[in-house]
Design a protein around this motif. Structure first.
Motif, PDB file in Angstrom:
ATOM      1  N   GLY A  23      55.888  68.346  53.461  1.00  0.00           N
ATOM      2  CA  GLY A  23      54.913  68.019  52.373  1.00  0.00           C
ATOM      3  C   GLY A  23      55.576  68.132  50.990  1.00  0.00           C
ATOM      4  N   MET A  24      56.388  68.996  50.554  1.00  0.00           N
ATOM      5  CA  MET A  24      56.886  69.348  49.125  1.00  0.00           C
ATOM      6  C   MET A  24      57.974  68.311  49.175  1.00  0.00           C
ATOM      7  N   PHE A  25      58.729  67.901  50.176  1.00  0.00           N
ATOM      8  CA  PHE A  25      59.855  66.567  50.042  1.00  0.00           C
ATOM      9  C   PHE A  25      58.936  65.227  49.579  1.00  0.00           C
ATOM     10  N   ILE A  26      57.855  65.130  50.344  1.00  0.00           N
ATOM     11  CA  ILE A  26      57.269  63.896  50.163  1.00  0.00           C
ATOM     12  C   ILE A  26      56.594  63.632  48.706  1.00  0.00           C
ATOM     13  N   PHE A  27      55.921  64.876  48.558  1.00  0.00           N
ATOM     14  CA  PHE A  27      55.089  64.785  47.166  1.00  0.00           C
ATOM     15  C   PHE A  27      56.120  64.888  46.072  1.00  0.00           C
ATOM     16  N   PHE A  28      57.307  65.560  45.982  1.00  0.00           N
ATOM     17  CA  PHE A  28      58.043  65.640  44.871  1.00  0.00           C
ATOM     18  C   PHE A  28      58.926  64.351  44.923  1.00  0.00           C
ATOM     19  N   SER A  29      59.132  63.670  45.854  1.00  0.00           N
ATOM     20  CA  SER A  29      59.751  62.506  45.767  1.00  0.00           C
ATOM     21  C   SER A  29      58.624  61.446  45.131  1.00  0.00           C
ATOM     22  N   ALA A  30      57.570  61.571  45.399  1.00  0.00           N
ATOM     23  CA  ALA A  30      56.492  60.808  44.638  1.00  0.00           C
ATOM     24  C   ALA A  30      56.257  61.153  43.159  1.00  0.00           C
ATOM     25  N   GLN A  31      56.404  62.445  42.846  1.00  0.00           N
ATOM     26  CA  GLN A  31      56.407  62.628  41.618  1.00  0.00           C
ATOM     27  C   GLN A  31      57.722  61.981  40.667  1.00  0.00           C
ATOM     28  N   THR A  32      58.823  62.020  41.422  1.00  0.00           N
ATOM     29  CA  THR A  32      60.051  61.545  40.981  1.00  0.00           C
ATOM     30  C   THR A  32      59.617  60.082  40.434  1.00  0.00           C
ATOM     31  N   VAL A  33      59.300  59.416  41.460  1.00  0.00           N
ATOM     32  CA  VAL A  33      58.947  57.670  41.395  1.00  0.00           C
ATOM     33  C   VAL A  33      58.000  57.719  40.102  1.00  0.00           C
ATOM     34  N   CYS A  34      56.764  58.464  40.237  1.00  0.00           N
ATOM     35  CA  CYS A  34      56.109  58.081  39.138  1.00  0.00           C
ATOM     36  C   CYS A  34      56.447  58.778  37.402  1.00  0.00           C
ATOM     37  N   PHE A  35      57.165  59.734  37.599  1.00  0.00           N
ATOM     38  CA  PHE A  35      57.835  59.945  36.572  1.00  0.00           C
ATOM     39  C   PHE A  35      58.739  58.938  35.811  1.00  0.00           C
ATOM     40  N   GLY A  36      59.714  58.673  36.787  1.00  0.00           N
ATOM     41  CA  GLY A  36      60.761  57.252  36.501  1.00  0.00           C
ATOM     42  C   GLY A  36      59.932  56.207  35.823  1.00  0.00           C
ATOM     43  N   VAL A  37      58.808  55.679  36.565  1.00  0.00           N
ATOM     44  CA  VAL A  37      58.186  54.480  36.189  1.00  0.00           C
ATOM     45  C   VAL A  37      57.537  54.674  34.917  1.00  0.00           C
ATOM     46  N   PHE A  38      56.972  55.998  34.493  1.00  0.00           N
ATOM     47  CA  PHE A  38      56.469  56.260  33.329  1.00  0.00           C
ATOM     48  C   PHE A  38      57.479  55.984  32.290  1.00  0.00           C
ATOM     49  N   SER A  39      58.388  56.831  32.441  1.00  0.00           N
ATOM     50  CA  SER A  39      59.669  57.041  31.462  1.00  0.00           C
ATOM     51  C   SER A  39      60.136  55.501  31.256  1.00  0.00           C
ATOM     52  N   GLU A  40      60.245  54.626  32.171  1.00  0.00           N
ATOM     53  CA  GLU A  40      60.874  53.294  31.781  1.00  0.00           C
ATOM     54  C   GLU A  40      59.737  52.106  31.434  1.00  0.00           C
ATOM     55  N   LYS A  41      58.564  52.275  31.621  1.00  0.00           N
ATOM     56  CA  LYS A  41      57.432  51.586  31.496  1.00  0.00           C
ATOM     57  C   LYS A  41      56.433  51.764  30.789  1.00  0.00           C
ATOM     58  N   VAL A  42      56.074  53.214  30.490  1.00  0.00           N
ATOM     59  CA  VAL A  42      54.926  53.713  30.045  1.00  0.00           C
ATOM     60  C   VAL A  42      53.823  53.322  30.451  1.00  0.00           C
ATOM     61  N   THR A  43      53.700  53.282  31.475  1.00  0.00           N
ATOM     62  CA  THR A  43      52.374  52.914  32.832  1.00  0.00           C
ATOM     63  C   THR A  43      51.558  54.071  32.911  1.00  0.00           C
ATOM     64  N   PRO A  44      50.202  53.834  32.266  1.00  0.00           N
ATOM     65  CA  PRO A  44      49.412  55.080  32.444  1.00  0.00           C
ATOM     66  C   PRO A  44      49.099  55.656  33.649  1.00  0.00           C
ATOM     67  N   GLY A  45      48.870  54.630  34.718  1.00  0.00           N
ATOM     68  CA  GLY A  45      48.917  54.680  36.204  1.00  0.00           C
ATOM     69  C   GLY A  45      49.652  55.579  36.586  1.00  0.00           C
ATOM     70  N   ALA A  46      51.181  55.650  36.282  1.00  0.00           N
ATOM     71  CA  ALA A  46      52.100  56.459  36.752  1.00  0.00           C
ATOM     72  C   ALA A  46      51.966  57.863  36.243  1.00  0.00           C
ATOM     73  N   ALA A  47      51.258  57.983  35.050  1.00  0.00           N
ATOM     74  CA  ALA A  47      51.260  59.497  34.651  1.00  0.00           C
ATOM     75  C   ALA A  47      50.127  60.061  35.261  1.00  0.00           C
ATOM     76  N   HIS A  48      49.106  59.247  35.552  1.00  0.00           N
ATOM     77  CA  HIS A  48      47.936  59.835  36.610  1.00  0.00           C
ATOM     78  C   HIS A  48      48.501  60.037  37.982  1.00  0.00           C
ATOM     79  N   GLY A  49      49.518  59.195  38.534  1.00  0.00           N
ATOM     80  CA  GLY A  49      49.713  59.600  39.791  1.00  0.00           C
ATOM     81  C   GLY A  49      50.751  60.749  39.754  1.00  0.00           C
ATOM     82  N   LEU A  50      51.635  60.955  38.642  1.00  0.00           N
ATOM     83  CA  LEU A  50      52.481  62.266  38.464  1.00  0.00           C
ATOM     84  C   LEU A  50      51.451  63.502  38.718  1.00  0.00           C
ATOM     85  N   LEU A  51      50.468  63.298  37.974  1.00  0.00           N
ATOM     86  CA  LEU A  51      49.680  64.487  37.896  1.00  0.00           C
ATOM     87  C   LEU A  51      48.945  64.748  39.308  1.00  0.00           C
TER      88      LEU A  51
END
Length: 419
Positions: free
Chosen positions: A251-279
């Protein structure tokens, strides 16, 4: 400084625990933490505050506490425009320790410690009270007391498990230490150290900058952690230790991987949905973490250690956790400042390695006594020797059954060992 205080106490903790008993050691640690929090609350200088944090860590080595009190207290006091904004949270740190000091005297002393000190009648009373409604002559109670006596005698006289060297002296003990040190690092190096210590930095990075909102999220996260930890504590004896560790790791592997993707997308594109997903994935990640590493890290360590090594092995666990915490506090912030979301990739790889380790090395201890669990590591010969000692001390023949518990020969069967 708290971790340095904890490190300073480790050389003394096992000897105090073995010398005065588990119950008095917990009371001592709780008392030290009460004194430390009083000093911290009344601090008039930075030096006094730092000294108090050292003493908090020193006491914490003897008696561990955790509660979501501090997060919500900080939420309520951060707008106070004087020193009580930090003095109130400091004072409330003493609450769990006060509860411990008051209630610990109603907790039973360890039967194994009592037997090791020659207080067998008191140990028999404890076992009878909790396992047979006070009946000292119950067959299960008689078997358990003889099993404990035989195990302690075997560890002292046959296996020669004495001193720190014994932790790595035998193959079985090396297997134990391999697991204990690994889960100690996993408990702090699974990516949880980032959000635990630098949640405000993460929230700021995704444009959640309001202090009130940050503190509110932190407070809700602590309640979320507590709820999942309590749920997991009820699942330990139903689902088993190994299954919970595996579910937690995956579970930690899956959800931390998802955090990584969301954090990366927000950092590159500043997408609000990615921020909400990270949270959202931060909360799901902690749910996965809590189902194993909140209820099991200490209890599983105690279960797999033979009695003479229990205090020393637990000390190794705590020492390793403190080393990992030092890494979290001094390396994680530097990495986050320099490479940002890409640092998460390091933990994704590490979590994958954790899952592999947990699958191949963690053994199931569900429904096994501490002595039966020891047989999983020390092998059939040690198990048969221990079983013979139990039967001899109980005055039973080798074929007689004393209870419905698993025999030690069953415990070390290949099928169970692979479960």
């Amino acid at each position: 400084m708290q971790n340095i205080g904890a490190l300073a106490a480790y050389p003394f903790a096992p000897y105090v625990s073995d010398g005065i008993g588990r119950r008095r050691t917990v009371a001592l640690g709780a008392f030290l933490m009460i004194v430390a929090t009083a000093i911290q609350t009344a601090a008039q200088s930075v030096g006094m505050f730092i000294g108090a944090r050292f003493l908090v860590g020193f006491g914490l080595t003897f008696a561990g506490n955790s509660a979501p009190i501090a997060a919500w207290t900080t939420y309520g006091t951060f707008k106070i425009n004087n020193t009580w904004s930090w003095r109130v949270p400091s004072a409330l740190q003493a609450l769990p320790s006060l509860i411990q000091v008051v209630l610990i005297w109603w907790a039973p002393e360890s039967p194994r410690w009592l037997v090791s000190k020659g207080r067998e009648e008191e140990a028999l009373d404890v076992l009878a009270y909790y396992h047979a409604d006070g009946n000292r002559d119950d067959p299960l109670v008689q078997f358990e007391i003889q099993e404990i006596k035989a195990a302690i005698d075997f560890d002292r006289n046959v296996a020669a498990n004495v001193g720190w060297k014994a932790l790595i002296k035998t193959v079985g003990n090396r297997k134990r230490m391999n697991i204990i040190i690994a889960i100690a690092f996993f408990s702090q190096w699974s990516g949880n150290g980032i959000a635990s210590y630098y949640l405000n930095k993460i929230l700021t990075a995704i444009d959640i900058t309001d202090s009130t909102t940050q503190l509110l999220i932190n407070g809700i996260l602590q309640i979320w952690n507590l709820a999942w930890a309590l749920l997991a504590s009820f699942l330990v004896d139903r689902a088993g230790r190994r299954l919970l560790f595996l579910l937690s790791g995956i579970g930690m592997f899956i959800f931390f991987s998802a955090q990584t993707v969301c954090f990366g997308v927000f950092s590159e594109k500043v997408t609000p949905g990615a921020a909400h997903g990270l949270l959202a994935f931060i909360f799901l990640f902690y749910a996965a973490y809590d189902i194993a590493f909140s209820p099991l890290i200490v209890s599983y360590t105690v279960e797999i250690l033979p009695y003479p090594l229990r205090a020393k092995g637990l000390n190794v666990l705590n020492f390793t956790v403190s080393l990992a915490l030092i890494f979290n506090q001094y390396v994680n912030p530097v990495a986050l400042d320099n490479i940002g979301w890409k640092y998460y990739i390091v933990y994704v790889v590490w979590l994958f390695c954790e899952c592999v380790f947990l699958f191949f090395f963690v053994v199931e201890t569900k429904n096994l006594s501490l002595e039966e669990t020891a047989a999983l590591f020390d092998g059939p010969d040690a198990a048969r020797k221990l079983q013979a000692n139990v039967h001899t001390e109980a005055g039973l023949g080798p074929k007689e059954k004393v209870s419905e518990k698993h025999s030690l020969d069953e415990v070390v069967s290949p099928d169970l060992h692979k479960s």
